[in-house]
Design a protein around this motif. Structure first.
Motif, PDB file in Angstrom:
ATOM      1  N   ARG A 287       0.547  -1.181  -0.023  1.00 22.32           N
ATOM      2  CA  ARG A 287       0.278   0.157   0.042  1.00 22.32           C
ATOM      3  C   ARG A 287       0.823   0.959  -0.086  1.00 22.32           C
ATOM      4  O   ARG A 287       1.166   1.618   1.090  1.00 22.32           O
ATOM      5  CB  ARG A 287      -0.959   0.476   1.050  1.00 22.32           C
ATOM      6  CG  ARG A 287      -1.759  -0.942   1.216  1.00 22.32           C
ATOM      7  CD  ARG A 287      -2.767  -1.103   2.756  1.00 22.32           C
ATOM      8  NE  ARG A 287      -3.740  -1.009   2.156  1.00 22.32           N
ATOM      9  CZ  ARG A 287      -4.853  -1.046   2.497  1.00 22.32           C
ATOM     10  NH1 ARG A 287      -5.270  -0.697   4.008  1.00 22.32           N
ATOM     11  NH2 ARG A 287      -6.410  -0.178   2.555  1.00 22.32           N
TER      12      ARG A 287
ATOM     13  N   SER B   1      -6.820   0.763  -9.425  1.00 21.60           N
ATOM     14  CA  SER B   1      -7.673   0.735  -7.934  1.00 21.60           C
ATOM     15  C   SER B   1      -9.076  -0.298  -8.824  1.00 21.60           C
ATOM     16  O   SER B   1      -9.969  -0.010  -8.811  1.00 21.60           O
ATOM     17  CB  SER B   1      -8.499   1.695  -7.031  1.00 21.60           C
ATOM     18  OG  SER B   1      -9.136   1.037  -6.613  1.00 21.60           O
ATOM     19  N   GLU B   2      -9.372  -1.091  -8.064  1.00 25.67           N
ATOM     20  CA  GLU B   2     -10.166  -2.106  -8.404  1.00 25.67           C
ATOM     21  C   GLU B   2     -11.481  -1.713  -7.553  1.00 25.67           C
ATOM     22  O   GLU B   2     -13.278  -1.635  -7.687  1.00 25.67           O
ATOM     23  CB  GLU B   2      -9.910  -3.666  -7.873  1.00 25.67           C
ATOM     24  CG  GLU B   2      -9.356  -3.971  -9.342  1.00 25.67           C
ATOM     25  CD  GLU B   2      -9.841  -4.577 -10.316  1.00 25.67           C
ATOM     26  OE1 GLU B   2     -10.832  -4.221 -10.681  1.00 25.67           O
ATOM     27  OE2 GLU B   2      -8.759  -4.289 -11.505  1.00 25.67           O
ATOM     28  N   ARG B   3     -11.480  -1.651  -6.198  1.00 25.55           N
ATOM     29  CA  ARG B   3     -12.542  -1.133  -5.437  1.00 25.55           C
ATOM     30  C   ARG B   3     -13.062   0.232  -6.094  1.00 25.55           C
ATOM     31  O   ARG B   3     -14.497   0.145  -6.161  1.00 25.55           O
ATOM     32  CB  ARG B   3     -11.465  -0.771  -4.128  1.00 25.55           C
ATOM     33  CG  ARG B   3     -11.433  -1.416  -2.898  1.00 25.55           C
ATOM     34  CD  ARG B   3     -11.188  -1.268  -2.099  1.00 25.55           C
ATOM     35  NE  ARG B   3     -12.378  -1.508  -1.353  1.00 25.55           N
ATOM     36  CZ  ARG B   3     -12.138  -0.575  -0.032  1.00 25.55           C
ATOM     37  NH1 ARG B   3     -10.066  -0.344   0.551  1.00 25.55           N
ATOM     38  NH2 ARG B   3     -13.024  -0.181   0.539  1.00 25.55           N
TER      39      ARG B   3
ATOM     40  N   ALA C  93      -2.933   5.496  -9.159  1.00 23.82           N
ATOM     41  CA  ALA C  93      -3.434   4.451  -8.473  1.00 23.82           C
ATOM     42  C   ALA C  93      -4.754   4.318  -8.474  1.00 23.82           C
ATOM     43  O   ALA C  93      -4.989   3.832  -7.922  1.00 23.82           O
ATOM     44  CB  ALA C  93      -2.781   5.071  -6.752  1.00 23.82           C
TER      45      ALA C  93
END
Length: 74
Positions: free
Chosen positions: A7, A27-29, A23
């Motif tokens: 992270r 990001s999958e989220r 980033a």
């Protein structure tokens, strides 16, 4: 077993805006979030001219007239 992912430090990322954009793109989220645009200030509530505004202007007019009669205005 739980995999550990590196992270990035958010304070380090603030010094490099390009790293932040990369980033966010990776990001999958964030990709799974639903988007909704809220604009609560698009239509401000503007008071309508009505009895309250008329009463206030009548009251102001009476105050101005009474000040004129008392000789308080220049």
């Amino acid at each position: 077993m739980r995999s550990t992912t590196a992270r990035p430090n958010p304070f380090t990322m603030m010094t490099d805006p390009e790293a932040i954009l990369q980033a966010v793109e990776r990001s999958e989220r964030l990709k799974h979030l639903t988007r909704r645009v809220c604009r609560p200030l698009d239509k401000p509530l503007i008071p309508k001219r009505g009895s309250a505004a008329a009463e206030l202007s009548d009251f102001d007019r009476e105050i101005d007239l009474s000040a004129d009669e008392a000789g308080l205005t220049g």
